[in-house]
Write a protein that holds these residues in place. Structure first.
Motif, PDB file in Angstrom:
ATOM      1  N   CYS A   1       0.845  -1.202   0.000  1.00 10.19           N
ATOM      2  CA  CYS A   1       0.000   0.000   0.000  1.00 10.19           C
ATOM      3  C   CYS A   1       0.879   1.250   0.000  1.00 10.19           C
ATOM      4  CB  CYS A   1      -0.855   0.070   1.271  1.00 10.19           C
ATOM      5  SG  CYS A   1      -1.936  -1.342   1.501  1.00 10.19           S
ATOM      6  N   GLY A   2       0.335   2.340  -0.504  1.00  9.12           N
ATOM      7  CA  GLY A   2       0.982   3.654  -0.405  1.00  9.12           C
ATOM      8  C   GLY A   2       2.389   3.668  -0.968  1.00  9.12           C
TER       9      GLY A   2
ATOM     10  N   ALA B   1       4.960   2.009  -0.120  1.00 12.48           N
ATOM     11  CA  ALA B   1       5.530   0.676  -0.304  1.00 12.48           C
ATOM     12  C   ALA B   1       5.115   0.131  -1.680  1.00 12.48           C
ATOM     13  CB  ALA B   1       5.068  -0.253   0.820  1.00 12.48           C
TER      14      ALA B   1
ATOM     15  N   VAL C   1       5.426  -5.828   0.760  1.00  9.02           N
ATOM     16  CA  VAL C   1       6.354  -4.802   1.243  1.00  9.02           C
ATOM     17  C   VAL C   1       5.624  -3.934   2.255  1.00  9.02           C
ATOM     18  CG1 VAL C   1       7.941  -2.954   0.564  1.00  9.02           C
ATOM     19  CG2 VAL C   1       7.387  -4.773  -1.081  1.00  9.02           C
ATOM     20  N   SER C   2       6.203  -3.767   3.427  1.00  8.77           N
ATOM     21  CA  SER C   2       5.538  -2.957   4.449  1.00  8.77           C
ATOM     22  C   SER C   2       6.536  -2.440   5.472  1.00  8.77           C
ATOM     23  CB  SER C   2       4.465  -3.797   5.155  1.00  8.77           C
ATOM     24  OG  SER C   2       3.887  -3.090   6.213  1.00  8.77           O
ATOM     25  N   GLN C   3       6.467  -1.149   5.749  1.00 10.98           N
ATOM     26  CA  GLN C   3       7.311  -0.580   6.801  1.00 10.98           C
ATOM     27  C   GLN C   3       6.868  -1.129   8.145  1.00 10.98           C
ATOM     28  OE1 GLN C   3       8.634   1.298  10.012  1.00 10.98           O
ATOM     29  NE2 GLN C   3       6.551   1.917   9.524  1.00 10.98           N
ATOM     30  N   SER C   4       5.597  -0.913   8.473  1.00 15.60           N
ATOM     31  CA  SER C   4       5.094  -1.252   9.808  1.00 15.60           C
ATOM     32  C   SER C   4       4.953  -2.755  10.018  1.00 15.60           C
ATOM     33  CB  SER C   4       3.728  -0.605  10.020  1.00 15.60           C
ATOM     34  OG  SER C   4       2.798  -1.126   9.069  1.00 15.60           O
TER      35      SER C   4
ATOM     36  N   VAL D   1       4.889  10.267   9.942  1.00 15.17           N
ATOM     37  CA  VAL D   1       3.871   9.516   9.195  1.00 15.17           C
ATOM     38  C   VAL D   1       4.292   9.339   7.732  1.00 15.17           C
ATOM     39  CG1 VAL D   1       1.513   9.669   8.277  1.00 15.17           C
ATOM     40  CG2 VAL D   1       1.929   9.983  10.721  1.00 15.17           C
TER      41      VAL D   1
ATOM     42  N   THR E   1       6.610   8.399   5.031  1.00 16.89           N
ATOM     43  CA  THR E   1       7.804   7.553   5.041  1.00 16.89           C
ATOM     44  C   THR E   1       8.899   8.127   4.143  1.00 16.89           C
ATOM     45  OG1 THR E   1       8.682   5.334   4.634  1.00 16.89           O
ATOM     46  CG2 THR E   1       6.883   6.043   3.193  1.00 16.89           C
TER      47      THR E   1
ATOM     48  N   LYS F   1       4.263  12.354  -1.375  1.00 17.83           N
ATOM     49  CA  LYS F   1       4.955  13.059  -0.284  1.00 17.83           C
ATOM     50  C   LYS F   1       4.397  14.459  -0.150  1.00 17.83           C
ATOM     51  CE  LYS F   1       6.384  10.682   1.652  1.00 17.83           C
ATOM     52  NZ  LYS F   1       6.487   9.245   1.436  1.00 17.83           N
TER      53      LYS F   1
ATOM     54  N   VAL G   1      -1.818   1.712   9.096  1.00 17.22           N
ATOM     55  CA  VAL G   1      -3.253   1.633   8.837  1.00 17.22           C
ATOM     56  C   VAL G   1      -3.720   0.203   9.114  1.00 17.22           C
ATOM     57  CG1 VAL G   1      -5.089   2.055   7.141  1.00 17.22           C
ATOM     58  CG2 VAL G   1      -3.008   3.448   7.110  1.00 17.22           C
TER      59      VAL G   1
HETATM   60  O1  M6R Z   1       3.569   0.343   6.979  1.00 23.22           O
HETATM   61  P1  M6R Z   1       3.342   0.193   5.494  1.00 23.22           P
HETATM   62  O2  M6R Z   1       4.600   0.329   4.701  1.00 23.22           O
HETATM   63  O3  M6R Z   1       2.600  -1.057   5.146  1.00 23.22           O
HETATM   64  O4  M6R Z   1       2.410   1.409   5.109  1.00 23.22           O
HETATM   65  C1  M6R Z   1       1.925   1.577   3.819  1.00 23.22           C
HETATM   66  C2  M6R Z   1       1.347   2.944   3.621  1.00 23.22           C
HETATM   67  O5  M6R Z   1       0.314   3.187   4.542  1.00 23.22           O
HETATM   68  C3  M6R Z   1       2.412   4.044   3.753  1.00 23.22           C
HETATM   69  O6  M6R Z   1       3.468   3.874   2.861  1.00 23.22           O
HETATM   70  C4  M6R Z   1       1.799   5.438   3.536  1.00 23.22           C
HETATM   71  O7  M6R Z   1       1.406   5.589   2.206  1.00 23.22           O
HETATM   72  C5  M6R Z   1       2.757   6.531   3.975  1.00 23.22           C
HETATM   73  N1  M6R Z   1       2.062   7.525   4.746  1.00 23.22           N
HETATM   74  C6  M6R Z   1       3.435   7.221   2.845  1.00 23.22           C
HETATM   75  O8  M6R Z   1       4.293   8.226   3.266  1.00 23.22           O
END
Ligand code: M6R
Length: 364
Positions: free
Chosen positions: A56-57, A59, A102-105, A154, A156, A241, A361
């Motif tokens: 998502c987003g 990622a 792919v996910s940050q969180s 928030v 990334t 961004k 999210v």
């Molecule tokens: O934690 P995640 O990488 O799964 O999150 C995905 C998106 O919610 C995240 O990249 C979002 O789009 C950011 N706010 C972008 O800066």
């Protein structure tokens, strides 16, 4: 804890050289790429028929970029999907499919649900995750961590950069194992990879110049980003961004698609940011820049240092140092992150915690 920076977002942008280095260093061994956590033998790598990348987003944008890298370098077909779409379209997944999430969180609800869906269908799932021990990290068959460290803002930045590096490493590894990339080709790319942290640092050091430029657009109604191929993926991220932190409306368009509708939105003085990092596409994108310029747009270009041609069609140019054609996102995104950040700062926005947004999210 912001270490002297005004915002976490700025601090984290400055942590990008380290995030990049920490993500590639542990995986480079004696001139080779070794990704033990992949859990795949060379035979497994050779038997991949299709890669699906789901996220998502931002990622998702790294997935889009890497599609060009996997396909161009390793000649493996790649589909990239938004997790919230993937789940509901009954995707065709078979034995030869490798699913990469792919996910940050590691907690994004839609991405986690997509992972579960794929696992139910018996497909191997590789997670590219930043938060150690997160749900996606625990449930994926294998996890390749991005070593960006905790990300607080928030929007990334450093996790995005580290995700790109992980995907490049995978594509290079796959290409080499499958005989699409020679030993020499791999060695050259590794050298170029190692230069990225210093190059990113150099671009970050342009921040005052970008801030000055950004200050001209604090009252902009709408800002456009255009590019082709990888540059389209970069444009999507640059636009995201900007809009998420500054609340200025923005759209990213595949440069050739503009004349199929969006060009009617261009007015006298509208800022169009054009990304040109792929040499074979310079000319095509320059002609799109001319199209918007003749309709009154102010054109800002982000391009490679050798592309002085661009000055014919641009009002303002940011040059990037030379790197491999597949790594350009890692450099081009830096001025775009800084631009979004400084527009938001100039407008007095709550940069680290934009309205209505959450860092992770966890609802579908
Ligand atoms: O934690 P995640 O990488 O799964 O999150 C995905 C998106 O919610 C995240 O990249 C979002 O789009 C950011 N706010 C972008 O800066």
């Amino acid at each position: 804890e912001k270490g002297g920076y005004e915002h976490f977002m700025l601090k984290e942008m400055y942590e990008q050289p380290k995030a990049i280095m920490d993500t590639f260093s542990p995986r480079l061994k004696n001139g080779n790429i070794v990704i033990e956590e992949l859990g795949m033998s060379e035979e497994d790598i050779r038997s991949i028929r299709k890669i699906m990348i789901v996220a998502c987003g931002s990622a998702y944008h790294t997935g889009m970029t890497s599609k060009y890298v996997f396909e161009g370098l390793a000649r493996i077909p790649v589909e990239v999907d938004l997790a919230s779409e993937f789940r509901y379209r009954n995707p065709i997944l078979d034995e030869g499919t490798l699913l990469i999430v792919v996910s940050q969180s590691g907690e994004t609800a839609d991405t986690l649900a997509a992972l579960r869906e794929a696992k139910d269908k018996g497909v191997r799932v590789l997670g590219i995750v930043n938060v150690v021990g997160s749900s996606i990290a625990r449930e994926a068959d294998n996890v390749m961590y991005t070593w960006a460290g905790p990300e607080i803002a928030v929007a990334t930045t450093k996790a995005y950069s580290a995700q790109l590096i992980s995907l490049y490493l995978l594509a290079m590894k796959f290409a080499h194992v499958r005989g699409e990339l020679s030993d020499k080709g791999l060695a050259d790319m590794i050298e170029e990879l190692k230069e990225l942290p210093t190059q990113v640092e150099m671009l970050l050091n342009n921040k005052n110049k970008i801030q000055k430029f950004a200050n001209r657009y604090l009252a902009a109604k709408s800002i456009f980003f255009i590019g082709r191929g990888i540059d389209y993926a970069i444009s999507l991220e640059g636009s995201l961004k900007l809009k998420e932190v500054s609340y200025i409306h923005s759209e990213a368009y595949a440069a050739g698609e503009l004349k199929h509708g969006t060009i009617s939105l261009i007015e006298e003085g509208t800022l169009v940011c054009s990304v040109l990092t792929q040499e074979e596409l310079y000319k095509k994108t320059i002609s799109n820049m001319v199209e918007v310029k003749t309709r009154g747009a102010f054109v800002m270009a982000v391009t490679n240092v050798d592309n002085t041609e661009v000055e014919k069609a641009a009002d303002y140019v940011i040059y990037l140092p030379k790197t491999n054609k597949y790594f350009t996102n890692s450099l081009a995104i830096i001025p775009l992150q800084l631009f979004g950040y400084y527009v938001a700062v100039g407008r007095g926005c709550d940069v680290d915690k934009p309205r209505n947004l959450a860092k992770s999210v966890t609802v579908e």
